[in-house]
Design a protein around this motif. Structure first.
Motif, PDB file in Angstrom:
ATOM      1  N   ALA A  63       0.840  -1.200   0.000  1.00  0.00           N
ATOM      2  CA  ALA A  63       0.000   0.000   0.000  1.00  0.00           C
ATOM      3  C   ALA A  63       0.872   1.245   0.000  1.00  0.00           C
ATOM      4  CB  ALA A  63      -0.929  -0.007   1.215  1.00  0.00           C
ATOM      5  N   GLY A  64       1.921   1.240   0.831  1.00  0.00           N
ATOM      6  CA  GLY A  64       2.820   2.382   0.875  1.00  0.00           C
ATOM      7  C   GLY A  64       3.515   2.612  -0.449  1.00  0.00           C
ATOM      8  N   PHE A  65       3.963   1.528  -1.087  1.00  0.00           N
ATOM      9  CA  PHE A  65       4.623   1.668  -2.383  1.00  0.00           C
ATOM     10  C   PHE A  65       3.657   2.197  -3.434  1.00  0.00           C
ATOM     11  CE2 PHE A  65       6.357  -0.533  -6.331  1.00  0.00           C
ATOM     12  CZ  PHE A  65       7.298   0.456  -6.569  1.00  0.00           C
ATOM     13  N   ALA A  66       2.410   1.731  -3.405  1.00  0.00           N
ATOM     14  CA  ALA A  66       1.413   2.214  -4.359  1.00  0.00           C
ATOM     15  C   ALA A  66       1.153   3.707  -4.163  1.00  0.00           C
ATOM     16  CB  ALA A  66       0.123   1.421  -4.199  1.00  0.00           C
ATOM     17  N   LEU A  67       1.112   4.151  -2.930  1.00  0.00           N
ATOM     18  CA  LEU A  67       0.848   5.563  -2.647  1.00  0.00           C
ATOM     19  C   LEU A  67       1.988   6.458  -3.113  1.00  0.00           C
ATOM     20  CD1 LEU A  67      -0.721   5.083   0.875  1.00  0.00           C
ATOM     21  CD2 LEU A  67      -1.896   6.074  -1.097  1.00  0.00           C
ATOM     22  N   ILE A  68       3.241   6.089  -2.781  1.00  0.00           N
ATOM     23  CA  ILE A  68       4.353   6.951  -3.211  1.00  0.00           C
ATOM     24  C   ILE A  68       4.563   6.851  -4.716  1.00  0.00           C
ATOM     25  CG2 ILE A  68       5.463   6.855  -0.958  1.00  0.00           C
ATOM     26  CD1 ILE A  68       7.546   4.985  -2.137  1.00  0.00           C
ATOM     27  N   SER A  69       4.214   5.705  -5.309  1.00  0.00           N
ATOM     28  CA  SER A  69       4.296   5.597  -6.762  1.00  0.00           C
ATOM     29  C   SER A  69       3.309   6.551  -7.423  1.00  0.00           C
ATOM     30  CB  SER A  69       3.994   4.162  -7.213  1.00  0.00           C
ATOM     31  OG  SER A  69       5.008   3.271  -6.789  1.00  0.00           O
ATOM     32  N   TRP A 146      13.646  -7.300   2.661  1.00  0.00           N
ATOM     33  CA  TRP A 146      14.385  -6.747   1.531  1.00  0.00           C
ATOM     34  C   TRP A 146      13.513  -5.775   0.742  1.00  0.00           C
ATOM     35  CZ3 TRP A 146      12.927  -7.573  -3.625  1.00  0.00           C
ATOM     36  CH2 TRP A 146      13.793  -7.038  -4.576  1.00  0.00           C
ATOM     37  N   TYR A 147      12.271  -6.148   0.505  1.00  0.00           N
ATOM     38  CA  TYR A 147      11.317  -5.308  -0.237  1.00  0.00           C
ATOM     39  C   TYR A 147      11.211  -3.930   0.415  1.00  0.00           C
ATOM     40  CZ  TYR A 147       6.667  -4.196  -2.279  1.00  0.00           C
ATOM     41  OH  TYR A 147       5.589  -3.619  -2.921  1.00  0.00           O
ATOM     42  N   ARG A 148      11.071  -3.916   1.720  1.00  0.00           N
ATOM     43  CA  ARG A 148      10.994  -2.657   2.456  1.00  0.00           C
ATOM     44  C   ARG A 148      12.269  -1.841   2.283  1.00  0.00           C
ATOM     45  NH1 ARG A 148      10.385  -2.163   9.094  1.00  0.00           N
ATOM     46  NH2 ARG A 148      11.389  -0.126   9.320  1.00  0.00           N
ATOM     47  N   ASP A 149      13.420  -2.497   2.398  1.00  0.00           N
ATOM     48  CA  ASP A 149      14.692  -1.786   2.346  1.00  0.00           C
ATOM     49  C   ASP A 149      15.005  -1.264   0.952  1.00  0.00           C
ATOM     50  OD1 ASP A 149      15.044  -2.257   5.024  1.00  0.00           O
ATOM     51  OD2 ASP A 149      16.361  -3.987   4.748  1.00  0.00           O
ATOM     52  N   VAL A 150      14.811  -2.096  -0.068  1.00  0.00           N
ATOM     53  CA  VAL A 150      15.203  -1.686  -1.415  1.00  0.00           C
ATOM     54  C   VAL A 150      14.316  -0.546  -1.924  1.00  0.00           C
ATOM     55  CG1 VAL A 150      13.750  -3.275  -2.776  1.00  0.00           C
ATOM     56  CG2 VAL A 150      16.021  -2.597  -3.629  1.00  0.00           C
ATOM     57  N   LEU A 151      13.068  -0.486  -1.443  1.00  0.00           N
ATOM     58  CA  LEU A 151      12.168   0.591  -1.849  1.00  0.00           C
ATOM     59  C   LEU A 151      12.222   1.781  -0.897  1.00  0.00           C
ATOM     60  CD1 LEU A 151       9.060  -1.495  -2.952  1.00  0.00           C
ATOM     61  CD2 LEU A 151      10.752  -0.382  -4.416  1.00  0.00           C
ATOM     62  N   ASP A 152      12.994   1.642   0.169  1.00  0.00           N
ATOM     63  CA  ASP A 152      13.160   2.720   1.147  1.00  0.00           C
ATOM     64  C   ASP A 152      11.796   3.215   1.641  1.00  0.00           C
ATOM     65  OD1 ASP A 152      14.597   4.452   2.779  1.00  0.00           O
ATOM     66  OD2 ASP A 152      14.677   6.037   1.268  1.00  0.00           O
ATOM     67  N   LEU A 153      10.949   2.259   2.015  1.00  0.00           N
ATOM     68  CA  LEU A 153       9.599   2.610   2.462  1.00  0.00           C
ATOM     69  C   LEU A 153       9.650   3.170   3.886  1.00  0.00           C
ATOM     70  CD1 LEU A 153       7.692  -0.463   1.012  1.00  0.00           C
ATOM     71  CD2 LEU A 153       7.693   1.889   0.151  1.00  0.00           C
ATOM     72  N   PRO A 154       8.870   4.210   4.161  1.00  0.00           N
ATOM     73  CA  PRO A 154       8.968   4.924   5.449  1.00  0.00           C
ATOM     74  C   PRO A 154       8.211   4.231   6.582  1.00  0.00           C
ATOM     75  CG  PRO A 154       7.318   5.980   4.078  1.00  0.00           C
ATOM     76  CD  PRO A 154       7.925   4.874   3.238  1.00  0.00           C
ATOM     77  N   VAL A 155       8.649   3.023   6.929  1.00  0.00           N
ATOM     78  CA  VAL A 155       8.023   2.286   8.025  1.00  0.00           C
ATOM     79  C   VAL A 155       8.653   2.722   9.346  1.00  0.00           C
ATOM     80  CG1 VAL A 155       7.476   0.018   8.983  1.00  0.00           C
ATOM     81  CG2 VAL A 155       7.655   0.310   6.497  1.00  0.00           C
ATOM     82  N   GLU A 156       7.802   3.030  10.309  1.00  0.00           N
ATOM     83  CA  GLU A 156       8.261   3.391  11.650  1.00  0.00           C
ATOM     84  C   GLU A 156       7.755   2.331  12.620  1.00  0.00           C
ATOM     85  OE1 GLU A 156       7.601   7.706  12.476  1.00  0.00           O
ATOM     86  OE2 GLU A 156       6.781   7.665  10.435  1.00  0.00           O
ATOM     87  N   ASN A 157       8.665   1.672  13.274  1.00  0.00           N
ATOM     88  CA  ASN A 157       8.312   0.559  14.152  1.00  0.00           C
ATOM     89  C   ASN A 157       8.151   1.005  15.599  1.00  0.00           C
ATOM     90  OD1 ASN A 157      10.100  -0.841  11.808  1.00  0.00           O
ATOM     91  ND2 ASN A 157       8.542  -2.250  12.590  1.00  0.00           N
TER      92      ASN A 157
END
Length: 488
Positions: A63-69, A146-157
C-alpha cells in the motif's frame, strides 16, 4: 534444495545487482513520482499527513509503495512491532511453507525485479529456483524485509495507533510509542491483516477454563512446555493443523483434533476460480452474486495444505476426530474435561484453531463509532438457505476500500478510513490480504485515495492551473506572416 548456507560473497553480489536493477527500473518508470498534493495544516498550524498506513506487514508495504508511486508522499507507515517482525510470518504463523504457488507476483506491483523469484534467484540461482517447491515461511519474511529496504519505504516501528478520533475534516490518531502522542491525517489505511476488522474468534466454552489451560492459534505459545502433555486442538483448518504439528514436534504425548465437520474438507474452491477476470470482476457483481460466492467458500471451507496435514499425520500419536464439536469444557483438578457429541475427552492443554471473527466493535481504534459502519447485514438479506451471520458482519466497503455509513450523515469521516485487510473480502474479493491479488488491491486503494485528495483540493488545483505561467514557446520560434495581397 540447499539454500541454508549459500556463499555469502556470491549472495551479497547477487543482491547488489538486483538492487541496482530495481533502482534502474524505478528510474525508467519515473518512480517514485513527485508529490502533487498541496500541503495541509490544521487550523492551529499543526502538520497534517495526507495518508497514514496502519501496519507495516505485506499489505502495508505494498500500500505504501502504491501511494508513493502515485505521488502521495506526505505519508507514514506505522507498525507496533519491532523492525523485521511485522505481520504473522515469524510471530504466530507456524506453517513450514506458504500455501501460495511460488510463481505468484505477490506485492511486486507489476515489476518483475520486485518479485520473490527475482530476489531468490539473485542469491541462489535458477537451478535452486527450479528445485524449490513451496516458499519457506521465514524466507518470505526475509523477502519482505528486503522489499521494504530496497524501496526505502517509510516504516516506523514500535508505534501503535490506539484510537482514531474524528476532528473536523481530519482524523487524529492517538499513538503509543514514538515521540508524539498524536498526529493528524486526512486519510487512514488499516492494513491490519487477518484480524484487521475484529480479532481472534474465542468460543464461549473456554470462559470456564483458566488462562493457563488454553491458547488461541494466534497467541504466543510455549510449545516446549507441552512436552509429554495431552493436547486438544479445536478445528482442522490451516492454523489448527500447523499448531498441532508444532505441539507434536515439541514432544506432546498426543494431539487430538476435535472437528465439528463430519468429513475433512479437501478442495480449495477459491483457488479453482482464481483469474484476472475474477480479481477484477468480483467487485462489480451484484450483492446476490458476491454473497452467493463467498457463502459457498465459507461453507465448503478451505482445507489445510497437503504438506501441513502430512506434517501432523506422520506422527502415530496424532488423531483426527470428526463430528466432535466441543459442547463444553471444565477443569477437573489439572485436567481439562471436554464434552463432545461422542463423549468426554480429558486433556492437559487446548489450542483453539478457530480463526478470527469479523466485528468492527472489537477494534479499539474505532471505539465510539464502530456501530455506525455499514455492514453486509444492513444491505443484503439472503434467502433462508444462504443465511450466514458471519458474512453479515463483514463491512460493506466502497470500491476504494473505504468504510461507509450505516446512516448517511451520522459519521462522514468513515469514508476517510480504508479497510485494506481481510474485512474487505466479501465486498471486493481476495485483494487485500492474500498474496495473489494484493498488488491489484493496492492499486485500487491508491487510485481511490488519489481521487479523494484531488477532489478535496480541487480549488487549489484550479488556482494552480490559473497561476501556471511557464511558457513552452519563447516567441522566437515563429514570425507572423502578412496576408497575401492577391488573396480573395
Amino acid at each position: 534444495m540447499n539454500t541454508q548456507h549459500p556463499c555469502p560473497t556470491k549472495q551479497l553480489r547477487g543482491l547488489k545487482a538486483l538492487n541496482a536493477r530495481v533502482r534502474y527500473d524505478l528510474d525508467c518508470l519515473n518512480l517514485p513520482a513527485n508529490n502533487w498534493v498541496p500541503p495541509t495544516t490544521s487550523p492551529t498550524g499543526e502538520h497534517v499527513h495526507d495518508v497514514v498506513v496502519m501496519g507495516g506487514g505485506m499489505c502495508g508495504l505494498v500500500a505504501g509503495f502504491a501511494l508513493i508511486s502515485g505521488g502521495m508522499r506526505n505519508m507514514r507507515i506505522l507498525d507496533r512491532n519491532p523492525a523485521g517482525a511485522e505481520g504473522p510470518w515469524i510471530t504466530y504463523a507456524r506453517m513450514e511453507t506458504l500455501r501460495s504457488p511460488k510463481t505468484l507476483p505477490g506485492p511486486s506491483f507489476g515489476m518483475g525485479c520486485l518479485t520473490f523469484r527475482a530476489w531468490f534467484e539473485a542469491q541462489f540461482g535458477t537451478a535452486e529456483w527450479d528445485a524449490l517447491d513451496k516458499i519457506p515461511r521465514t524466507m518470505w519474511m526475509d523477502y519482505l524485509r528486503w522489499y521494504r529496504d530496497v524501496l526505502d519505504l517509510p516504516v516506523e516501528n514500535g508505534i501503535e495507533i490506539t484510537r482514531v478520533v474524528p476532528e473536523g475534516e481530519l482524523l487524529r490518531l492517538m499513538l503509543k510509542g514514538g515521540e508524539q502522542d498524536s498526529i493528524l491525517t486526512r486519510h487512514l489505511v488499516m492494513a491490519t491483516g487477518r484480524d484487521g476488522t475484529g480479532g481472534p474468534n474465542i468460543p464461549d466454552f473456554v470462559q470456564t477454563l483458566p488462562d493457563h489451560a488454553w491458547a488461541h492459534s494466534a497467541d504466543e505459545i510455549d510449545f516446549g512446555a507441552l512436552r509429554g502433555k495431552r493436547v486438544a486442538v479445536v478445528g482442522v483448518g490451516a492454523s489448527a493443523v500447523d499448531n498441532a504439528a508444532e505441539a507434536l514436534e515439541h514432544g506432546a504425548s498426543e494431539v487430538r483434533h476435535l472437528i465439528r465437520r463430519t468429513e475433512m474438507p479437501t478442495i480449495n474452491k477459491m483457488m479453482g476460480i482464481g483469474s484476472f477476470g475474477f480479481t477484477h470482476g468480483y467487485a462489480g457483481l451484484s450483492d446476490m452474486w458476491r454473497w452467493k460466492i463467498m457463502h459457498y467458500s465459507f461453507v465448503t471451507q478451505t482445507p489445510s495444505p497437503r504438506g501441513s496435514t502430512l506434517r501432523v499425520s506422520r506422527h502415530p500419536n496424532a488423531y483426527f476426530h470428526f463430528g466432535t464439536g466441543v459442547q463444553s469444557a471444565r477443569m477437573d483438578g489439572e485436567e481439562i474435561v471436554i464434552t463432545t457429541p461422542k463423549g468426554e475427552l480429558r486433556s492437559d492443554f487446548m489450542i483453539l484453531g478457530t480463526g478470527f471473527r469479523i466485528e468492527a466493535a472489537a477494534r479499539p481504534e474505532l471505539e465510539g463509532y464502530a456501530d455506525k459502519i455499514l455492514l453486509w447485514r444492513d444491505v443484503y438479506q439472503p434467502p433462508p438457505e444462504l443465511v450466514h451471520p458471519e458474512l453479515g458482519n463483514f463491512p460493506y466497503v466502497a470500491r476504494d476500500f473505504a468504510f461507509q455509513e450505516r446512516t448517511p450523515g451520522t459519521a462522514p469521516w468513515l469514508k476517510r478510513i480504508y479497510c485494506f485487510n481481510y474485512g474487505a473480502t466479501v465486498s471486493l474479493g481476495k485483494v487485500s490480504g492474500d498474496i495473489p491479488g494484493i498488488s491489484k488491491g493496492a492499486s485500487w486503494l491508491a487510485g481511490g485515495i488519489a481521487r479523494a485528495l484531488y477532489a478535496e483540493d480541487v480549488n487549489k488545483h484550479w488556482q494552480a492551473l490559473l497561476d501556471y505561467d511557464k511558457p513552452e514557446l519563447l516567441g522566437d520560434e515563429w514570425r507572423a506572416s502578412d496576408w497575401p495581397e492577391d488573396a480573395k
